[in-house]
Every structure is written in structure tokens, then in C-alpha cells.
Design a protein around this motif. Structure first.
Motif, short mmCIF file in Angstrom:
data_model
loop_
_atom_site.label_atom_id
_atom_site.label_comp_id
_atom_site.label_asym_id
_atom_site.label_seq_id
_atom_site.Cartn_x
_atom_site.Cartn_y
_atom_site.Cartn_z
N LEU A 106 0.09 13.00 -0.08
CA LEU A 106 -1.09 12.36 0.49
C LEU A 106 -1.57 11.20 -0.38
O LEU A 106 -1.89 10.13 0.13
N VAL A 107 -1.58 11.42 -1.68
CA VAL A 107 -2.05 10.37 -2.59
C VAL A 107 -1.13 9.15 -2.49
O VAL A 107 -1.59 8.01 -2.35
N VAL A 108 0.19 9.40 -2.52
CA VAL A 108 1.13 8.28 -2.44
C VAL A 108 0.97 7.55 -1.11
O VAL A 108 0.95 6.32 -1.03
N LEU A 109 0.85 8.34 -0.05
CA LEU A 109 0.74 7.75 1.29
C LEU A 109 -0.50 6.87 1.38
O LEU A 109 -0.44 5.74 1.89
N LEU A 110 -1.62 7.37 0.87
CA LEU A 110 -2.84 6.59 0.96
C LEU A 110 -2.73 5.31 0.14
O LEU A 110 -3.17 4.25 0.57
N TRP A 126 0.01 3.73 -0.54
CA TRP A 126 0.94 2.88 0.23
C TRP A 126 0.18 2.14 1.33
O TRP A 126 0.27 0.92 1.48
N LEU A 127 -0.61 2.89 2.10
CA LEU A 127 -1.35 2.28 3.21
C LEU A 127 -2.38 1.29 2.67
O LEU A 127 -2.52 0.19 3.18
N TRP A 128 -3.10 1.72 1.62
CA TRP A 128 -4.19 0.91 1.09
C TRP A 128 -3.68 -0.43 0.59
O TRP A 128 -4.27 -1.48 0.85
N THR A 129 -2.58 -0.41 -0.13
CA THR A 129 -2.12 -1.65 -0.76
C THR A 129 -1.15 -2.43 0.13
O THR A 129 -0.99 -3.63 -0.06
N GLY A 130 -0.49 -1.75 1.07
CA GLY A 130 0.59 -2.44 1.75
C GLY A 130 0.40 -2.72 3.22
O GLY A 130 1.25 -3.38 3.83
N THR A 131 -0.67 -2.24 3.83
CA THR A 131 -0.79 -2.43 5.28
C THR A 131 -2.10 -3.11 5.64
O THR A 131 -3.06 -3.09 4.87
N ALA A 132 -2.12 -3.68 6.84
CA ALA A 132 -3.31 -4.34 7.39
C ALA A 132 -3.97 -5.26 6.37
O ALA A 132 -5.19 -5.28 6.20
N GLU A 133 -3.13 -6.02 5.71
CA GLU A 133 -3.61 -6.90 4.67
C GLU A 133 -4.31 -8.12 5.30
O GLU A 133 -3.90 -8.59 6.36
#
Lengths: 830, 134
Positions: free
Chosen positions: A613-617, A619-626
Motif C-alpha cells: 500500500l505504501v509503495v502504491l500510494l 507511485w500514484l502520488w509521484t507518478g500520476t495525474a501530474e
């Protein structure tokens, strides 16, 4: 070009932007050309492992009363052989080939979600090694590749758990690939590539991606129930407590039969690319192939019960499935006739891929004909579970999948490596494989008709099966020799460099110099026909000079074009993810959840889950919907396209939609389980067991509507610029969503439903657990959006996250309502 | 399967065959198939193996009529697309216009109507020959 940069400098920038990280960090790469190759190598490694198991099986059966391996080892051998070939080779190799060639074929630089591909790959490798490794500890699955209960629930050891959890984990990779490939085909084609100009391979990938969404989730639901039975003794398949093993058979084969076509169609798709190239003419009947691929995709879902003809279902049920099984031969035949017509109309170049293609057709037609035979129920009663079936399924799978894939390997080898395979070795390997295959499997038809059941570890000499089995064994080793020769050819040193477009093909993947660079084409062309290389002789030179779209990477970001679905008009410049370890780490975390669960090490499961969960979050936080540094960008011909989009115009929204479609299928499979039990029981819910009542499910349904409405209102508020109100509404949504979970759990909890007592409380709890888990994920998403909004990463203009979360809530609210109606309303009505 | 933004296409060409449209008739087949199977399976399970199939037969025939009507309606709409041809003019494929894309999708959809109708009839045939739940 927009600025004063020379084409050489542009090419260097592209090169640098798409470069693979050096050294051991190369495994953090996510580019399709790297991940696809690892995927293919891993799939073939598993295939050779399963092939070795098959040779041990054949060695054991070579002579009567053989004692090379014990009966228990033999059970593990054939179970693992089938499992690995189907789950770790046939489906993944489709994903591998598609990830390698699809972007180049469509004129894209990469698929829209490269990190998702990498995540799928790592899931596949971890799960695959886990499942395969079990046999070295005498712990492999031993109840056959379809794991029928009660054998697998009553007798199997840890092997069944390894099968269930390992494969559930690998199915994650398949769903990920489906999302990636569907969005890739629909949204990432080169400008001008109308849907009727799309290479046939793209069409097949689209159909197969769609099929995965409806075929794999029932198995995931089945695995979920099965593991609940094995780990917690919830009696879904235990007749003594109201369960029914036939439910597993339904769920397995609703997956299992479309699976055959999920394997077959992408392989046929390779032929649809290879045959026109070597006939040196466009494919005959393009639209006929498209429609029969679609037709096959649909009809293949109406066949599942033909694996269950001997379970005692009413004759009329068998009749329906028998009829559909015959009907599917029509579209399948159309495709093959279109290939034959193309060959007849063209001037055929004699090459090794063509040899494999023709061999594939010959073998597949035999398998198809025996398929029509076994689709006739009375004939199937006679040959069910005999070697006739073994022969039939190997003819369809090896003719329909292995030989086309061999043709594909030969065909695309120069594309991937820039090297050529040696023709005479190829011819040798083809004839060894073709002869070996037929010597091994043709006699099995007879062995089966003489009564030899499949999966027996030995037989007496008086049966008269000995010479047939010996022949099959000899053939199997010849087949293996042919395959190994091909492997040797692929890895031997001093292979000659391949010229550019070595087969004189007409489709875009052959436009680039070989081996194809990581960024694909030097510039993205405007496409105007189905075979641009044949129809536009200056194309190659123009693209080499950088005359085309997105010929530069001025911001040092990996970019590809998003176009409209039907007419491929440019819509957006999509920035795709670069190298990162996060997909591999996330896969390791998720793998830990599944692997530790096999041994019920719940603490480690929790730790792995938290890590995931931590890695996934992150990943999403830094890499998506930028939020991009500028709104639009010149794509090279003066047109400016946005760098960001949200909602139904964005690739992310469609990925969410597709994932949720698969998720919905899994949920509906569970609902099917509920009504299956209702159908087979005289009284259901059984008298003496109180259901959850209607009050708590009703409360849960109302609360989930609140959570859904708040999320939707938050999206509207955010779009109007009322960001504080949006955050407040999301918080309200979290509260009501949490209330909905509590109410849903309260129903069966307060009624004292004991899931181990009977299948009724078990299926109610399974539905409730499924929904509670989904709602919990929904809460997490709402919280994520609040955090994004507070940290300025979610703004009124850049609200892709909120669109996707709202979409998730549409689906989850519907599923929650349906669950409330089923568990609360149905017992009242029934 | 997924396919976005119908309105956008209509703006471009004024012709409405899209990817949703081509899966209408196979979807009708799938619904017909499932409805027939589920009806008969539930009926036979509840009524017992000796029961006559007649009530379920009426239902399946009704489903079949409805399915064929739906497919027929879809066919009728596609039949009027101008320029359709049995081979989709596939021997010369130099078409690169939205209109040609529209014709192509109409051809695919039309032929899928035919295939779906055949498959619906196939599935209905066993019903006409069997009379009990055995």
C-alpha cells in the motif's frame, strides 16, 4: 520544428530520454521494448520447464507398469504441466508479444501505462517462480490443472493453496495487461490510423483484452471462494453443508473455455500479420477477419458447459452448449479461409515463418474437427477424460497457439534483436517439431478410443496401449528436440545482422532501423493506409530525417500521442512514466500477501500488504495525474495539443473503467454463486438459519448512496473552484462510506451467521466481505483526493484523480446496492 | 469492451456506426443464450427431472423471437448504409476517410447480425427436439 534544434540534436535527446538505465538498474526500466522482452523470456523459460515435466510424464508412460516416478509425483507432474503451460506460458506470451510489438505497429512510442506493464511482469515472474518452485519441495498442486473439488479440498496438501493463491496473483498481471492493451489499441494509434486501417493484430488484441475482462474475473471469484473454504472451512463446495462442487466447475470453465480462445486469437493474430507479408499482398477480407474475431470472442463464452457434459446436467442444457460449440466453428473457419485466400491471391515467399504458419493451420484444422466431434454430447460421453481429449486439446493448442507463436518468434526475431535466425536450422526445427508433434499426439486419438483414461500414472501390458504410448513418447522427444534447436538458434553466438525491414513487410513496426530503438520511431508519421510501407515509398526516408510528429523530447520527458478512437485524430500529448523501482517493489509486496497467505502467516501478510500500500500510494502520488509545467505543446507541425486531460477523454479514466468492468464481472460471479445455491436447494435460505434481515442491508444501501452522492458533488464543487467545499464533501463521503461498511457487516454479524455452518451464511459473508473491502478502498481513494487537493496536486482544472475516484464510486455503489438487495431483500421475497 | 465519446464522432461525419453499435447483435445473442440457459436450468432443477419442458419451451421461443426481432431491427438500420458491399471492397483498400470507416464498421456490424442470428437459431433448435428435463 518549433525551435532551432538540428535533427541530430533532437535524435540525441530522444535517445537520452528513452535510454535504459545502466548496469543492474536496467531492471528498473519500464519501457515496453525492455519489459516485453523480459516477459517473453520468462514465459519461454516457464514453457521449457513445463515441457521438461511433460517429457518425464511421457517417459513414465513409455512402457507398461513403469516405476520411473511414483503416482503422487505423477499427479504433481501433470497438474503443474497443464497449469504452467496455460497460466505461465500461453496467456503471458500473448501479453509479452503484444507489449513488444503493439506500440511499434500502431506508431506509438510506448503503451499508455508502461509502469503498469512492468508491475504486471513482476507479478507474473514472482507468482510463476512460486508456483513452479513448489514441485522441488514435493508440494506442487496435484489435483489436475482445473483443481476440481472435492478432490482438491479433501485430499490435496499445500499444493492446492499454492495453485489458488499463486495463480490469483498472476491473474493480476493478465488484468493489468488487458487494461494496458485495450487502451493502447483504442487511444494510442498514430494520427490518421482510422479504426479500419488498424493492423489486424490490434483488432485481435482488442477482442482478447475484452475477453480477459469477462473470463478471468469469474476464476478470481472462484479462487476467492475456494481459498475461503481451504483456509477458513467455509463450505462452498462441501455437499455435507449445503455446498456444491459443480459451482466450482461452472466458475472455472466460464473462465476456462474463453481462455482457450484468449490463447488462440492472439496467435492467429500473428498469422494475420505474417501471411500478408509473405504473400506480398494485403490481407484478403480484412473486415471479415475483424468480424469473425469479434464473433469468436462472443460465442466462445457460450461453450463452458461442454467441459461438463458428464456432470449430469439436463439434456436440454447440454443441447444449448453443444449448439453454441458448433456455431463457434463458423467464425473460426472464416478466419482460416481468409488466410488461405490471401495465400492464393498472392505470390508466396517461402520462409520459415510461413512454414510454421502452414503447419499451424494443418494441425489446428485437425484439432478443430475433433472439437466439432466432442461438441456432440453423446460422443463426448464416450471419450470424456480419455486420451482422445488429450489429443484434441493438444492439437488445438499446439496448432492454434504454439506453432503460430513459433512463426511469430521467427518473424519478429530481427525486430527485437536486430539479428537473423538461420534458415536451414529453422527448417530443421520445423520438421522435427511437426513430425514429432504428430507422432506423439495422433496415436493418442486411438489410445483414447481404446479406453486409456487421462492422468493415470501407469497401465498394465494386457491393455494393448503399450506400442501407442511408446510411439507417443518417441514423438514427444522429437518435438522437444525441434524446439531446443530453435532455442539454440536464438541464443547462439555470431548471428548475422538483419537488414532493415528484412521481410519487406508493409506495417509500421518495420519502419525503424533494427533492432528497434527504445523510443520506437524517430518521428510519428501520419498514417493513410493499412500497409504504409508498401504504399508510401518515401515514408522511411522522411521519418529518418525526423519529419513527423513528436520528433523531439525537448523537456526530457517520455511522450506519446493520444488520438480519438475511431478516426485517430490527435487529442493529447501523453507523458508516460520513466524508469522506477516502484512497480517491482509493489509486485513484491503484493506477492508477499499471496505467498504468506499460503502458509497462513497472517502477520507477514499484513506487513506485506502495508508495504504494498505504501509503495502504491507513493507511485500514484509521484507518478500520476501530474500537473504539467505548461498547458499545451507543439507536436511538430504547428498543432498544439494539451498535456493533460481528465474524465472520459483521458487514458486513465478508461483504464479505471476497464478495470472496474473486470471487477464487476468478478462480483457478479459471486452473486451467481448465491443464486446457484438458491437453484440447487429445496429451501434457500435454509430454514433454521436466520439471514441478516432487511434493516441493516437497507441502511447500508442508503449510506452508500450518501457516500456516492458526496463524491459526485465533490467533483462538481471542485470543478467550480470550490475546493474547500469539495474536500468537505469528500470527508462526508468517507464518513457515510464507513457507515455503510459498518451497517453491511452488522447485518450478518448481529444475526449470528456462522460461515462454517452452511453454504448460505458462507456466501452471504463472502459477498459482504467483498463489498466491505471495495468500500474500504473507496474510502482510501477519497482520502487520497483530499490530500491531493490540500497539497495543490488536485485543482479545479487538473482533476483527473477526482474523475477516476468518482467512477470507482459509481461502480462500487451499484455493487453495494445489489448486495444489499440480494442478502437483505431476496430472502424476504423468496 | 470500451469505447468512448460517441458524440464526437457524430460531429465529424454525421454517421453513427461505432464500436458499441457493432457489438449490439452479439450482445443480444449472449443475453438470449444466458436467458435460455438460466430459465431452463432453474425450471428443471425446481420441477424435477421427469417434468415436461413445455413451459420453459414457451419462454425460450419467446426469447428467441425477441432476440431475432432485436437483431432484425439492428440489421434494418445497417442495411441502409450506402455503399455497403459483401466484400467491403476489400480488394482495393485505399480508403482513408471517416465515411469509409463508417462503411467498414457498418459492414462488420451487418455481418455480425447475420452470425448472431444464426447462432440464436442454433441455440434454440435443441428446445424444439427435447420434451423433458431428463
Amino acid at each position: 520544428m518549433a525551435n532551432e534544434v538540428t535533427p541530430t540534436a533532437q535524435a540525441a535527446r530522444l535517445e537520452a530520454t528513452w535510454a535504459r538505465p545502466p548496469g543492474w538498474r536496467m531492471f528498473s526500466d519500464v519501457n515496453n521494448s525492455a519489459v516485453g522482452v523480459w516477459y517473453a523470456v520468462a514465459a519461454f523459460s516457464f514453457m521449457m520447464f513445463a515441457g521438461a515435466l511433460a517429457l518425464i510424464i511421457r517417459a513414465q508412460l513409455a512402457v507398461p507398469d513403469n516405476d520411473l516416478v511414483s503416482a503422487t509425483t505423477f499427479n504433481q507432474l501433470f497438474s503443474l504441466h497443464g497449469t504452467v503451460m496455460m497460466f505461465l506460458f500461453a496467456v503471458p506470451v500473448f501479453e509479452a508479444v503484444a507489449i513488444i510489438v503493439l506500440p511499434a505497429m500502431l506508431g506509438a512510442r510506448d503503451l499508455p501505462f508502461p509502469r503498469l506493464s512492468a508491475f504486471g511482469f513482476w507479478c507474473f515472474v514472482i507468482g510463476g517462480v512460486f508456483v513452479c518452485g513448489s514441485i522441488f519441495f514435493d508440494a506442487a498442486p496435484d489435483a489436475g490443472w482445473f483443481m476440481y473439488p472435492p478432490l482438491s479440498t479433501e485430499q490435496s496438501g499445500i499444493g492446492a493453496d499454492i495453485w489458488l493463491l499463486g495463480l490469483s496473483f498472476i491473474e493480476v498481471a493478465s488484468i493489468a495487461a488487458a487494461v494496458e492493451l485495450i487502451v493502447g489499441v483504442l487511444k494510442c494509434r498514430a494520427p490518421g490510423m482510422h479504426i479500419n486501417l488498424t493492423p489486424l493484430y490490434g483488432w485481435y488484441v482488442l477482442v482478447v483484452g475484452g475477453m480477459i475482462l469477462f473470463a478471468f474475473p469469474p476464476l478470481i471469484a472462484g479462487d476467492f471462494l475456494f481459498e475461503l473454504e481451504r483456509a477458513f472451512d467455509w463450505p462452498f463446495f462441501d455437499v455435507r453443508r449445503g455446498g456444491d462442487p459443480v459451482l466450482w466447475q461452472h466458475l472455472f470453465w466460464i473462465f476456462g473455455h474463453p481462455e482457450v480462445y484468449i490463447i488462440f486469437l492472439p496467435a492467429i493474430a500473428l498469422l494475420a500479420m505474417i501471411v500478408p507479408t509473405f504473400a506480398q499482398r494485403p490481407i484478403a477480407g480484412y473486415s471479415w477477419i475483424v468480424l469473425s474475431a469479434l464473433g469468436t470472442g462472443f460465442l466462445s463464452f457460450g461453450l463452458w458447459v461442454h467441459h461438463m457434459f458428464t456432470t449430469g446436467l439436463p439434456a436440454i442444457s447440454l443441447g444449448f452448449f453443444s449448439a453454441a460449440s458448433e456455431a463457434v466453428a463458423i467464425p473460426t473457419g472464416i478466419q482460416i479461409f481468409a488466410f488461405i485466400a490471401t495465400v492464393m491471391l498472392g505470390r508466396v515467399v517461402r520462409t520459415v515463418p510461413m512454414l510454421f504458419a502452414i503447419g499451424a493451420l494443418a494441425i489446428f484444422i485437425v484439432g478443430g474437427l475433433t472439437g466439432v466431434m466432442v461438441a456432440v454430447a453423446p460422443f463426448d460421453f464416450q471419450v470424456h477424460d480419455t486420451y482422445f481429449i488429450v489429443a484434441h486439446l493438444h492439437y488445438t493448442l499446439i496448432g492454434g497457439m504454439l506453432f503460430p507463436v513459433m512463426a511469430g518468434i521467427w518473424y519478429f526475431y530481427p525486430f527485437v534483436t536486430g539479428r537473423e535466425l538461420r534458415k536451414h536450422l529453422g527448417i530443421w526445427s520445423f520438421w522435427l517439431m511437426f513430425t514429432g508433434f504428430n507422432v506423439a499426439f495422433l496415436p493418442m486419438h486411438l489410445t483414447g478410443l481404446l479406453g486409456m483414461p487421462r492422468r493415470v500414472f501407469t497401465y498394465g501390458p494386457e491393455r494393448g496401449w503399450d506400442w501407442l504410448n511408446l510411439m507417443s513418447t518417441v514423438g514427444a522427444f522429437v518435438l522437444a528436440a525441434g524446439f531446443l534447436l530453435l532455442v539454440f538458434d536464438c541464443v547462439r553466438p555470431r548471428r548475422a545482422a538483419a537488414p532493415r525491414n528484412p521481410w519487406a513487410a508493409g506495417t509500421l513496426e518495420w519502419l525503424a532501423p533494427l533492432p528497434a530503438p527504445g523510443y520506437g520511431l524517430r518521428a510519428i508519421p501520419e498514417v493513410g493506409s493499412r500497409y504504409p510501407l508498401w504504399d508510401d515509398e518515401t515514408l522511411s526516408a522522411r521519418i529518418d530525417r525526423g519529419e513527423g510528429l513528436l520528433a523531439d523530447a525537448e523537456e526530457g520527458r517520455r511522450e506519446t500521442l493520444v488520438t480519438t478512437v475511431l478516426d485517430a485524430k490527435p487529442l493529447q500529448v501523453l507523458r508516460v512514466g520513466g524508469p522506477t523501482w516502484m512497480p517491482a517493489l509493489a509486485a513484491a509486496g503484493l506477492g508477499g500477501v499471496f505467498i504468506f497467505a499460503t502458509w497462513k502467516l497472517w502477520l507477514l501478510v499484513l506487513v506485506s500488504g502495508a508495504f504494498f500500500l505504501v509503495v502504491l500510494l507513493r507511485w500514484l502520488w509521484t507518478g500520476t495525474a501530474e500537473i504539467p509545467e505548461k498547458e499545451t505543446k507543439d507536436i511538430g507541425d504547428g498543432r498544439r495539443l494539451p498535456l493533460h486531460s481528465a474524465g472520459p477523454y483521458s487514458t486513465g479514466w478508461w483504464a479505471m473503467f476497464i478495470t472496474l468492468t473486470g471487477d464487476l464481472t468478478a462480483f457478479l460471479s459471486l452473486v451467481f454463486g448465491y443464486f446457484f445455491f438458491w437453484t440447487v436447494h429445496e429451501d434457500f435460505p435454509p430454514s433454521g438459519i436466520d439471514g441478516p434481515g432487511w434493516q441493516w442491508p437497507l441502511a447500508s444501501g442508503l449510506l452508500v448512496l450518501g457516500g456516492w452522492a458526496a463524491t459526485l458533488a465533490a467533483r462538481f464543487a471542485n470543478a467550480r473552484g470550490a475546493m474547500r467545499r469539495a474536500r468537505f464533501l469528500l470527508a462526508v463521503g468517507m464518513l457515510t462510506g464507513a457507515g455503510s461498511i459498518a451497517a453491511l457487516l452488522a447485518g450478518p454479524w448481529l444475526a449470528g451467521l456462522d460461515p462454517t455452518a452452511h453454504s448460505y451464511p458462507a456466501i452471504v459473508w463472502a459477498l459482504v466481505a467483498w463489498i466491505a473491502l471495495h468500500l474500504a478502498v473507496g474510502l482510501l481513494m477519497q482520502g487520497y483526493c483530499i490530500a491531493r487537493s490540500i497539497f495543490g496536486r488536485l485543482t479545479p482544472r487538473h482533476d483527473a484523480d477526482l474523475w477516476n475516484v468518482t467512477l470507482y464510486w459509481h461502480f462500487t455503489a451499484c455493487c453495494t446496492l445489489l448486495t444489499a438487495i440480494v442478502i437483505g431483500g431476496f430472502p424476504e421475497a423468496a | 469492451m470500451s469505447e468512448p465519446v460517441v458524440s464526437e464522432v457524430k460531429r465529424e461525419t454525421g454517421s453513427g456506426t461505432d464500436l458499441w453499435r457493432i457489438i449490439v447483435s452479439p450482445t443480444i445473442w449472449a443475453v438470449h443464450f444466458l436467458a435460455s440457459y438460466v430459465t431452463v436450468a432453474v425450471f428443471c432443477e425446481k420441477a424435477g427431472r421427469a417434468a415436461a419442458l413445455a413451459p420453459a419451451e414457451v419462454a425460450v421461443i419467446a426469447y428467441t423471437a425477441a432476440a431475432l426481432a432485436g437483431i432484425g431491427w439492428s440489421t434494418w438500420g445497417l442495411w441502409r448504409v450506402r455503399g455497403r458491399s459483401l466484400t467491403d471492397d476489400d480488394f482495393e483498400y485505399e480508403h482513408n476517410t471517416p465515411e469509409e470507416r463508417h462503411r467498414f464498421l457498418s459492414h462488420v456490424a451487418l455481418m455480425l447480425c447475420l452470425l448472431s442470428a444464426v447462432a440464436v437459431i442454433y441455440v434454440a433448435i435443441p428446445m424444439l427436439y427435447l420434451s423433458s428435463c431428463r
